[in-house]
Design an enzyme around this catalytic site. Structure first.
Site, short mmCIF file in Angstrom:
data_model
loop_
_atom_site.label_atom_id
_atom_site.label_comp_id
_atom_site.label_asym_id
_atom_site.label_seq_id
_atom_site.Cartn_x
_atom_site.Cartn_y
_atom_site.Cartn_z
N GLU A 9 -2.33 -7.86 -1.15
CA GLU A 9 -3.20 -7.19 -0.18
C GLU A 9 -4.19 -8.15 0.45
OE1 GLU A 9 -3.12 -2.60 -1.74
OE2 GLU A 9 -4.42 -3.99 -2.81
N GLU A 50 4.43 -1.86 -6.20
CA GLU A 50 3.59 -0.81 -6.77
C GLU A 50 4.19 0.53 -6.35
OE1 GLU A 50 -0.59 -1.08 -5.88
OE2 GLU A 50 -0.63 -3.25 -6.18
#
Length: 978
Positions: free
Chosen positions: A418, A494
């Site tokens: 991220e 994820e």
């Protein structure tokens, strides 16, 4: 200064004017030695962990005279190293997920900058010469002095750094000093969804080891190929005695017959590198990772990752985890059929990777990089695309790869997490590919996958995952990049956010992974709840330390509770990840081998027959080692009742990660239904007195109106109650008030549940509260007495015209039967939380609950995959699932019957059961476990249906199949004396 230089800065103490400049420098460090592998050497070493002298200052501008050897630190506190100072009474922790706790203004940091000064006095052994000071991890900026001489500084909190200590060591007493600043320009690279916990939190060592080794061990068709690189003082050779390899020189290659390393068969060979000044010991695993036609392969065979994301965490120690905790993590993963781990979002302690090598886990090793908070300012100034940060990002990638390059468990390097997109990703990727072409590269944040070898997403819904599996995903604008990406394997780095009650949808994801070869699996978020031990709250989350910016309980999102007790989510995941499947037929069971690399020879299979949850027979099964059809023994005979067959796959012998008898997988099949129970003749309710054979009591006739009733037939009206068989109803409202002599309240229709994290973060809770489902009103419209008692009521929240018409029909035949018909009134558009009844009774009468149904743990429509049919017992306290943030929990599904407090409740055919010592309102109002104080009532929920759980706290909501929509429904229950 270059981040790779081996020279130290000028000896002596820095002037104060340079402190702020260094904290806001883009340079990742100075005075550091070249990064090298974490190795086990026989070179002398001093463990410098232990109690250091410590002082915390609120700002960075503090004199650095403390680094002088003669400085008097007698007034300072003691602080253990490794540790985080704010877990030892110096300041407080803070949690954010995305937001930076400082202004987004790189490279600048606030004046308020907690700064920890450390001092450690140690004695140098006689005859010691030379050496390196190695810090495994310090957050976020650490400057180091030895005997008053500055060695340099470093950033990259979760990566090691070494300094040349030799020129400044003295015989006898030595003083090591360090200054650690919480905030620095490097902070902008470490926004990793975790507690902000500064300090020296990993090991500190003085070592005379200087060598670096890179072992390359590949595997193909039974043969292993071995070579190595050596950087050492003088020549050196490598030997693997078990393979007959002796004195292999650097740069040369040898092949041998070997057993491959896999997570299922973690075969390691002891290797010795003999150098001029030290001997190094490594464990070598032969394996090859490749990609062919969009499929991820290990040793030429498709690889399916059944993974979890793991932060380092301990409730008392934070990220200063012990070897024992690391080992416990790996053992728990193995015992729950996890075969892979992503080291979110930084390289772990090197001991963890040693354990993955030894016990067998596939690893994605992630660089210490995340800049998530820049997304809140439209990625302006993002370090990933700022050339001034290029050296720092490259430095982090180099130190990750160099430290961990010898681990066979590591199959993929990850550039970070991220961190948006930008030119610096190319810098990192290009270097990593050149240094280690044997491992693919991963990075999720760039959908173009321009710098990666695998296609990765987070929390993609099932439909999108299936489209990718079919190679039918939405195309990229660039045809070349699109074609390249379609040739890549796909993984969910994820998915299935394990926050609170949940996650739901696990089985549906796994079915897709197994159906489409392109799908390489995924990693559930995440391994453990990051609840910090707290004297008032038991476990703390964001905001509990007064942080002005925080993300509440979003840090409590793991498959383990903080004390490492498995949550129901982990128990479910074990079932979903099972490497053995069972398909039942007439007299046979088909055993399916789901392992990627091994057969079933290490397992034994047991068939167990139970009637009404009690074992009546047990047999060993002869299952082919490759799997296949197995004839079942004669399962007929025995007493009547609901008969179930359970087949268990167990370890046949002890394994390094579990003892013989450990259950790896199981399957269950219904053999016979229960015979219909004999019914007594229904006893009609009666009110006493003469009159027609049947009567009616309406709301308009209550209060002095004449009561029309038939002849007594087992029931009577007295004292405003209608009684029958030890049960009593209020004559006015028709509500049950006593059940076989036990005073009760209810049962009443209930549509509400204490919101789960997924309900709250996904928005359902807000819609339910706006509708008023948490404040239902009940209005009795009609009470009728004929062969039984019928109560017609309307259940509705204020401020809306929506409602539910509930018709309760009670009869008595030695036991009390309830048939509840439910009909929606109005246009219900949203799913509802639950559909069932709630009632309460004196809590002192009930300690233990026994039930026949799914268990032993909780189950909801899209969870409870690990629950099996059986007879179970638990105390009321044990029936609660101790989520750190209290919420709906503890529901037992498909219950045939339950006994508690002398009462037996049966479903016709089944119901859902929840038993608590607090009400739903009290549960919904609680914020921490200690908020739940047992009352004097036991609150029972007897449910027909529940809304699914989903994973909407981060990711997709409940799949449509698990939405509970308002509809006509009937709940049938029976109450008997136990």
């Amino acid at each position: 200064m270059s981040s790779t230089t081996g020279e130290t800065v000028t000896n002596g103490l820095d002037p104060l004017g340079s402190i702020e400049m260094d904290l806001e420098t883009f340079t990742p460090g100075s005075g550091r030695l070249e990064p090298r592998a974490a190795l086990r050497s026989d070179a002398p070493a001093l463990d410098l962990n232990g109690t250091w002298r410590f002082r915390l200052s609120p700002t960075a501008n503090v004199p650095d005279d403390f680094a002088r050897p003669g400085y008097d630190d007698s007034g300072w506190a003691g602080l253990p190293v490794p540790s985080h100072w704010n877990l030892h009474g110096h300041g407080a922790p803070a949690y954010t997920n995305v937001s930076y706790p400082i202004p987004v203004d790189p490279p600048h940091v606030p004046d308020d900058n907690p700064t920890g000064d450390y001092r450690r006095v140690f004695d140098l052994p006689e005859g010691w010469t030379g050496g390196r000071l190695r810090f495994e991890g310090a957050e976020s900026f650490a400057r180091v002095w030895l005997n008053g001489h500055e060695l340099g500084f470093s950033t990259g909190s979760r990566l090691p750094v070494e300094y040349d200590a030799g020129p400044h060591l003295r015989p006898g007493r030595n003083v090591l000093a360090a200054r650690v600043h919480q905030w620095s320009a490097a902070t902008y690279l470490e926004d990793q969804d975790m507690w902000w916990l500064p300090g020296i939190f990993r090991d500190v060592t003085l070592t005379r080891s200087t060598a670096d080794v890179f072992v390359r061990a590949s595997y193909h068709d039974g043969r292993g190929t071995l070579s190595f690189e050596l950087n050492a003082a003088g020549p050196g050779t490598l030997s693997v005695p078990e393979l007959g390899i002796d004195a292999l020189e650097p740069g040369t290659e040898v092949t041998a017959d070997v057993e491959p390393w896999t997570a299922e068969t973690p075969r390691l060979y002891d290797a010795v590198v003999t150098c001029q000044e030290e001997t190094l010991r490594l464990r070598v695993g032969f394996r090859t990772i490749s990609i062919e036609d969009g499929v991820l392969l290990a040793n030429g065979r498709p690889l399916l990752l059944k993974g979890v994301n793991r932060h380092e965490f301990h409730p008392e120690r934070g990220r200063a985890v012990t070897y024992e905790s690391m080992r416990e993590d790996v053992l728990l993963m193995k015992r729950h059929n996890v075969n892979a781990v992503r080291t979110s979002h930084y390289p772990p302690h090197p001991d963890f990777l040693d354990l993955c090598d030894e016990l067998g886990l596939w690893v994605i090793d992630e660089c210490d990089l995340e800049t998530h908070g820049f997304g809140q300012v439209a990625w302006r100034g993002n370090p990933t695309d700022d050339p001034r940060y290029a050296d720092a990002l490259l430095d982090r990638m180099r130190r990750t790869v160099e430290r961990d390059k010898n681990h066979p468990s590591i199959i993929i390097w990850s550039l970070g997490n991220e961190a948006g997109v930008g030119r610096n990703l190319a810098v990192m990727a290009d270097w990593a590919r050149e240094r280690d072409p044997s491992r693919p590269l991963h990075y999720e944040g760039d959908r173009s996958c321009a710098h990666t070898d695998v296609y990765s997403l987070m929390y993609a819904p099932h439909a999108e995952v299936e489209a990718i599996g079919r190679r039918e995903e939405e195309p990229l604008d660039d045809p070349g990049l699109d074609a390249r990406r379609r040739r890549m394997p796909f993984l969910l780095c994820e998915y299935a956010h394990a926050m609170g009650n949940g996650p739901g949808g696990l089985a549906e994801y796994q079915e897709l992974f197994e159906r489409y070869p392109r799908l390489a699996g995924g990693f559930v978020w995440e391994w453990i709840d990051h609840g910090l031990a707290h004297p008032e709250h038991k476990y703390a989350y964001g905001g509990d330390y007064g942080e002005p910016v925080h993300d509440s309980n979003f840090v409590v999102d793991g498959l383990l509770f903080p004390d490492r007790t498995p949550s129901p989510g982990l128990i479910d995941l074990k079932k979903v990840f099972e490497p053995v499947g069972f398909e039942f037929g007439d007299g046979v069971v088909q055993v399916v081998n789901g392992y990627d690399f091994t057969d079933l020879s290490h397992l034994r299979f047991v068939a167990i027959v139970q009637v009404e949850g009690e074992t009546v027979a047990e047999h060993r099964l002869d299952v082919p080692t490759a799997g296949g059809e197995c004839k079942l023994p004669d399962l007929d005979g025995g007493r009547g009742g609901e008969r179930w067959l359970t087949v268990r796959a167990e370890l046949a012998a002890d394994q390094p990660w579990a003892a013989a008898g450990h259950e790896v997988a199981w399957g269950q099949a219904l053999l016979t239904h229960a015979l219909p129970r004999d019914r007594d003749v229904t006893v009609p309710f009666a009110c006493g007195g003469g009159g027609p054979a049947a009567g009616e009591l309406t709301a308009g006739e209550l209060g002095g109106a004449e009561l029309v009733a038939g002849e007594p037939a087992g029931g009577e009206l007295a004292g405003g109650e209608l009684t029958v068989g030890g049960c009593a109803f209020d004559a006015v409202t028709g509500w049950l008030v006593r059940l076989f002599g036990v005073p009760v309240e209810g049962p009443r229709l209930d549509l509400w549940r204490a919101p789960t994290d997924n309900d709250r973060y996904g928005g359902l809770d807000g819609r339910w509260r706006a509708l008023g489902l948490h404040r239902l009103t009940h209005r009795v419209d009609e009470v009728t007495l004929d062969d039984g008692l019928t109560v017609r009521a309307r259940v509705a929240p204020a401020a809306t015209d929506l409602g539910m018409v509930a018709t309760y029909r009670w009869t008595f035949d030695g036991g009390l039967r309830l048939v509840l018909d439910i009909e929606p009134d109005g246009e219900w558009r949203d799913p509802i939380p639950r559909l069932g009844v709630t009632m309460s009774l004196p809590g002192a009468a009930v300690d233990e609950v026994t039930w026949f149904g799914l268990g032993p743990g909780e189950a909801y429509p899209d969870t409870g995959l690990a629950a099996r049919v059986g007879r179970w017992s638990a105390t009321v306290e044990q029936m609660q699932t101790p989520y750190v943030y209290p919420q709906e929990n503890g529901h037992r599904a498909e219950v045939r019957w339950a006994e508690l407090g002398g009462i037996r409740v049966s479903g016709e055919p089944t119901f859902g059961l929840t038993a608590r010592r607090w009400s739903t309102g009290e549960l919904a109002a609680a914020r921490h476990r200690p908020d739940l104080v047992p009352g004097d009532r036991l609150h029972l929920h007897l449910d027909l249906a529940h809304q699914g759980i989903g994973t909407a706290s981060c990711g997709p909501g409940t799949l449509p199949a698990y939405d509970l929509l308002a509809r006509r429904a009937t709940l049938r229950l029976r109450f008997d004396r136990a």
